[in-house]
Design a protein around this motif. Structure first.
Motif, PDB file in Angstrom:
ATOM      1  N   GLU A 115      -2.659  -7.192  -4.078  1.00 38.03           N
ATOM      2  CA  GLU A 115      -2.079  -8.401  -4.671  1.00 38.03           C
ATOM      3  C   GLU A 115      -2.888  -9.643  -4.291  1.00 38.03           C
ATOM      4  O   GLU A 115      -3.019 -10.578  -5.094  1.00 38.03           O
ATOM      5  CB  GLU A 115      -0.625  -8.548  -4.223  1.00 38.03           C
ATOM      6  CG  GLU A 115       0.296  -7.517  -4.856  1.00 38.03           C
ATOM      7  CD  GLU A 115       1.700  -7.553  -4.287  1.00 38.03           C
ATOM      8  OE1 GLU A 115       1.997  -8.501  -3.530  1.00 38.03           O
ATOM      9  OE2 GLU A 115       2.478  -6.635  -4.582  1.00 38.03           O
ATOM     10  N   ARG A 172       3.323  -0.946   1.833  1.00 34.77           N
ATOM     11  CA  ARG A 172       3.227  -2.360   1.503  1.00 34.77           C
ATOM     12  C   ARG A 172       1.903  -2.960   1.948  1.00 34.77           C
ATOM     13  O   ARG A 172       1.390  -3.898   1.327  1.00 34.77           O
ATOM     14  CB  ARG A 172       4.398  -3.103   2.163  1.00 34.77           C
ATOM     15  CG  ARG A 172       4.509  -4.559   1.769  1.00 34.77           C
ATOM     16  CD  ARG A 172       4.731  -4.722   0.287  1.00 34.77           C
ATOM     17  NE  ARG A 172       4.725  -6.111  -0.115  1.00 34.77           N
ATOM     18  CZ  ARG A 172       4.405  -6.533  -1.335  1.00 34.77           C
ATOM     19  NH1 ARG A 172       4.078  -5.664  -2.267  1.00 34.77           N
ATOM     20  NH2 ARG A 172       4.426  -7.812  -1.624  1.00 34.77           N
ATOM     21  N   ASP A 231      -0.400  -2.610  -0.867  1.00 41.42           N
ATOM     22  CA  ASP A 231      -0.006  -3.506  -1.958  1.00 41.42           C
ATOM     23  C   ASP A 231      -0.401  -4.951  -1.668  1.00 41.42           C
ATOM     24  O   ASP A 231      -0.852  -5.679  -2.557  1.00 41.42           O
ATOM     25  CB  ASP A 231       1.509  -3.426  -2.185  1.00 41.42           C
ATOM     26  CG  ASP A 231       1.950  -2.064  -2.691  1.00 41.42           C
ATOM     27  OD1 ASP A 231       1.089  -1.328  -3.200  1.00 41.42           O
ATOM     28  OD2 ASP A 231       3.145  -1.748  -2.566  1.00 41.42           O
TER      29      ASP A 231
END
Length: 752
Positions: free
Chosen positions: A271, A264, A267
């Motif tokens: 993002e 994560r 990510d």
């Protein structure tokens, strides 16, 4: 490398509204006349397999007749965008993307079929393909978990139309790829050089793929800095931007495991930079957010699904896109102006091998089938020959380039030898457990020193410890440049435990020690077969470890001639789904050089695997041996029983000097764990029949029938197998194995 000029990037308020003047490298200024068509920049974000959605967006853009003036892409967006910018139509891009065999290109499946037979048999470990190197006293590791050779060549084919273009402004549509400089921690906009290299740099996920080194830059995945490079498109040409990115549902807030948090963290960074670029979009731009649901970046088997999702995402923005559509005539004129061309073929004036230092370049040249001076070739022909060279196993990558002008070119094949030099290490392990409570394990280390001489001499050493211990050294010496013929001296010392059964009861356990030297001469037949003839001499002995009333077996000398032939076309050693395996040996031992043994043995095995619809497989195995004369020494006695022959029997429960065996198995593919790499879980049913005979009646010499059920799979840590087996002598076993199989005592072992 250069970065394109700066744009004022003022937003348009209508489809054909006014725009400010903008200077861009290689682009004329756009006037503010109402009739002027705004320049449209297509921005394609990264997303791994999910990025195939860009293809669906391209198809909608083409159907709506929207001219594209420049393309900018990151990672998978760079792959799709460069293919389109190089001159492929939207339909061409879709066809070529669907034609890619991702499980081979990224996952490495199918490589075994292309390996030379000598490499298949020369100590390649069973559970993994990881190689380590030793150079200057240091242990070296690869630059990435996955080798990028197949990816690079697939990229070369995708943009073969533009293989001679070095300025990306000169492509059919001006193009930029975005990468990350891992040394300077900054974004790099690639606008020149070899197009396929720029694509590869943009999608080089750190730790997964090795980085691309260009000059003093170490380049990796552009998504780390700019996963949706809207600003780069504005600087290149765009008055308006069509921006395409993929989104997934947020993760479960309750999943706070270390692995989840590590993934994560990447990510979140990506993002965040996407969000900044999305916020820069204006009402004149078109934002296409493709919802890809639970699809993962590694789900390349779902590329058709991603394309459909991209089409749906673009259709949802149909009205916004139509603002930039033009008439049929204008669109045809635009399509003609971007100069789309067909892939060409070239006559070769010369073929050169570059970069070979330890490896004999003539050995590389000997692998070429289609690319010889005077031949007319396409990029597909060259890539096929490059792949044959790569499968030799000596190179980290193999590339090519054309030089010259017009239809007559010279071809340079550039080989990059493995960075850890001549010394290669591999590690392996095996674990087995049986219903009786027995637990066996082995660990193994292999070392190869390659290219000791100009014909490719290879010194191989192996050390194995555990239930079966072994130390081995051999020297494989090819006798010709093509390595069709070879001589191989071998020295082996081993110790293994062998159990003696009377009926169904284990009555003793021996420690069997053996040492021998052997010299083989042989010939290789491409990637499928090998024939060898050898002379072996050595000794064996057995010491009783547990049990009563059984004697030790004194050391005896055994000198024998061995003839061995093998054919192997299977797609995999673990759970093959296609191909065949044939193995035969003949051993003739007499009183050569004062040997103590006198026997002749013939043994053979044949197996065939078939792929069945739905990923299932069907296989058949037959095998047998006959002692033509004499009595086998304990080191040569044949055993049946165990998880891979008779799952209802324990290893070594059948022992003798003659046997026959037949079996069939059907495996249902339950689900894919890592489908890209062939990791899947299977449920299977197996039927076995066989008979063992020996000079001493140990019981169980009648024909036995066996039935078993199994759960098996290929996993990142090696293949595993769990079986429950029953044999009609009322024997049953629950057995498990993981990794490298432990020997069960017959030529059937060589299947695994």
């Amino acid at each position: 490398m250069r970065v394109s000029g700066v744009s004022c990037a003022l937003a348009l308020v209508a489809a054909f509204g006014t725009a400010c003047q903008q200077d861009a490298v290689g682009q004329p200024a756009v006037t503010s006349e109402p009739s002027a068509r705004p320049r449209v920049g297509l921005v394609l974000g990264g997303g791994g397999a999910r990025g195939a959605a860009h293809v669906g967006v391209l198809r909608v853009i083409d159907e709506l007749k929207i001219p594209i003036d420049c393309v900018v892409g990151t990672s998978m967006g760079a792959l799709v965008g460069a293919t389109f910018a190089a001159g492929a139509s939207a339909a061409d891009v879709e066809r070529e993307m669907l034609a890619i065999k991702w499980e081979e290109t990224v996952g490495g499946q199918g490589r075994r079929n292309r390996m030379p037979i000598s490499r298949k048999l020369a100590g390649i470990t069973y559970t993994n393909s990881l190689e380590l190197g030793v150079a200057n006293g240091r242990l070296l590791t690869p630059g990435g978990l996955l080798n990028t050779q197949q990816i690079e060549q697939a990229l070369r084919l995708l943009v073969a139309r533009a293989q001679f273009v070095r300025d990306f402004d000169d492509l059919a549509i001006p193009f930029r790829a975005v990468a990350t400089d891992m040394v300077k921690s900054e974004m790099v906009v690639l606008d020149s050089g070899e197009l396929s290299v720029a694509m590869r740099a943009s999608m080089a996920a750190p730790g997964v793929f090795s980085p691309v080194v260009i000059g003093d830059r170490v380049l990796a995945d552009g998504g780390l800095m700019r996963n949706l490079p809207v600003d780069v498109a504005r600087e290149l040409c765009a008055d308006v931007v069509i921006a395409v990115w993929m989104s997934s549902p947020p993760p479960d807030a309750r999943d706070v495991s270390a692995v989840a948090m590590l993934q994560r963290s990447v990510d979140v960074s990506i993002e965040a930079n996407v969000r900044l670029q999305v916020e820069s979009l204006t009402p004149a731009d078109v934002a296409i957010d493709v919802a890809t649901g639970e699809m993962r970046s590694t789900d390349f088997q779902r590329v058709p699904d991603a394309i459909a999702l991209g089409r749906a995402g673009a259709e949802a923005q149909r009205e916004s896109l139509l603002r930039y559509a033009v008439s049929e005539d204008e669109y045809v004129a635009w399509a003609q102006s971007v100069g789309r061309t067909e892939i060409e073929s070239y006559a070769l004036a010369d073929v050169r091998i570059e970069g070979a230092e330890r490896v004999n370049p003539e050995y590389v040249r000997a692998q070429l089938r289609d690319t010889a001076p005077g031949a007319t070739v396409t990029a597909e022909d060259v890539v096929a020959d490059v792949d044959r060279v790569f499968q030799l196993g000596d190179f980290d990558r193999v590339d090519y380039r054309f030089s010259g002008e017009g239809d007559v070119r010279s071809l340079e094949i550039d080989v990059q030898e493995k960075p850890f030099g001549a010394n290669i290490l591999r590690a392996d392990f095996g674990l087995a457990a049986y219903e009786a409570g027995d637990l066996f394990a082995i660990i193994r280390l292999d070392h190869d020193r390659t290219w000791i001489n100009n014909h490719g001499g290879r010194w191989h050493n192996a050390l194995q410890m555990g239930r079966d211990s072994l130390i081995m050294s051999d020297f494989y010496q090819p006798l010709d440049v093509r390595q069709r013929f070879f001589v191989q001296p071998i020295a082996v010392g081993e110790q293994r435990r062998e159990e003696i059964y009377l009926e169904d009861d284990r009555v003793a356990e021996y420690k069997v020690r053996e040492a021998y030297g052997q010299v083989d001469v042989g010939t290789n037949f491409g990637s499928v077969a090998q024939l060898r003839l050898g002379l072996r001499t050595g000794w064996s002995e057995a010491k009783l470890d547990t049990g009563l009333l059984l004697p030790d077996i004194d050391r005896a000398t055994d000198t024998a001639v061995h003839l061995h032939a093998l054919i192997d076309t299977r797609d995999s050693v673990a759970l093959p789904t296609s191909g065949s395996f044939f193995n035969v040996r003949y051993v003739d031992s007499t009183d050569w050089f004062s040997g103590d043994e006198d026997y002749r043995l013939f043994e053979t095995v044949y197996a065939r695997a078939f792929s069945v619809r739905g990923g299932n497989s069907l296989s058949f195995i037959v095998g047998g041996a006959d002692t033509l004369s004499g009595t086998l020494p304990i080191s040569q006695e044949i055993e049946l029983g165990g998880i891979r022959t008779f799952p209802g029997l324990r290893p070594g429960e059948l022992r003798g000097d003659e046997y026959w065996f037949a079996g069939t198995a059907y495996n249902w593919r339950l689900f894919d764990m890592l489908p890209l790499f062939g990791n899947a879980l299977y449920a299977g049913v197996r039927f076995q029949a066989g008979r063992m005979q020996g000079p001493i009646d140990l019981g169980n010499q009648e024909t036995l029938l066996g039935l078993s059920g199994s759960v098996a799979g290929r996993t990142p840590v090696g293949p595993f197998l769990v079986t429950v087996g029953f044999v009609d002598n009322d024997s049953w076993q629950l057995q498990f194995t993981l990794g490298r199989p432990l020997d069960e005592g017959s030529m059937l072992d060589e299947l695994h």
